[in-house]
Design an enzyme around this catalytic site. Sequence first.
Site, short mmCIF file in Angstrom:
data_model
loop_
_atom_site.label_atom_id
_atom_site.label_comp_id
_atom_site.label_asym_id
_atom_site.label_seq_id
_atom_site.Cartn_x
_atom_site.Cartn_y
_atom_site.Cartn_z
N GLY A 1 0.82 -1.19 0.00
CA GLY A 1 0.00 0.00 0.00
C GLY A 1 0.86 1.25 0.00
CG HIS B 1 15.36 10.56 7.67
ND1 HIS B 1 16.72 10.41 7.67
CD2 HIS B 1 14.88 9.53 6.92
CE1 HIS B 1 17.07 9.35 6.97
NE2 HIS B 1 15.97 8.80 6.50
#
Length: 340
Positions: free
Chosen positions: A229, A249
Amino acid sequence: MANVHVGAPSLALLQMMTGCWISQALYVAAKLGIADLLQEGPQSCTSLAEATQTHAGALYRVLRALASVGVFVEDEAGCFRLTPLAEPLCTDTPGSLRAFALMLGAPEHWRAWEGVLHSVRTGQPAFDHVFGVPLFQYFPTHPEAARIFDDAMTSRSGPENAAIVAAYDFTAAHTLVDVGGGQGTLLASILSAHPKARGVLFDLPHVIAPVRTRMESTGQAARLECVAGDFFTAVPSGGDLYLLKKVIHDWDDERAQRILTNCRTAMSDAGRLLLMEPLIPPGNEASFNKLLDLLMLVWNAGGRERTEREHQSLLASAGFHLSRVIPTRSGLSILEAVPV
């Protein structure tokens, strides 16, 4: 020309300026497998040159320079041997940095850094400016660069995963959902240490497909489910512990908030979220993560390392409270958050 006195500050700055020379010398040593060749004992540069099909005189100059900074050492007989600083260049040593050295010496890395001033002027990644496409769109058409990058990331994962398992108590977790979990190495490490837990590995379809095939062939599928997904759309529900290792990040605040909000939607009020990220320390404290943040600036649109306060604010915007921060023996910290 008169002699110019070089004081301590100038010398220190000069050493910083020429750090790229050491980096490239390390790349050469890693590429040629010099450390692997020295594992069985000292060798002459002539022998090493024959084994690597290189010019003995040129190779000597590289190894001499590396020995001057503690990587390898040359004995009185003119032979080179390993030092503790050279051992991580060996391929199979625990915590090996050879793959990382190869990545940092690759053309994709160096050419992107040529555009660092573009990043500073515009806030946009130099990689896109130099190569014409974002980093992760570049890799599918450049498989060798993709392989080097993947090997570098995998080489760092092992020590990081071990540090995470050692630092955090996963005993109470029954179902762990690893969001953007890649090859599943973190989940595998946790499940190995906690045999009563089960895991859900969630990533893009092309990432999940080979992992699912490997799990089915090795019998791991009983405790580790693979779900494909897009975490910008939704993440699997039903977990009591959600993991995001070095995911946030990669993204700017807006897209990071979307990922975190989807995690909050998927979990119950009793769930917990773990972010495993490099933290930027406050003030002028020296930190590798501050340098890593520059790589994110150059390479990845929106990617950045954050301070604890920035993570706290980001989590709050997605409906979480940062309950504690747990350092690990790697460069990552574990940020535990609970739903508000």
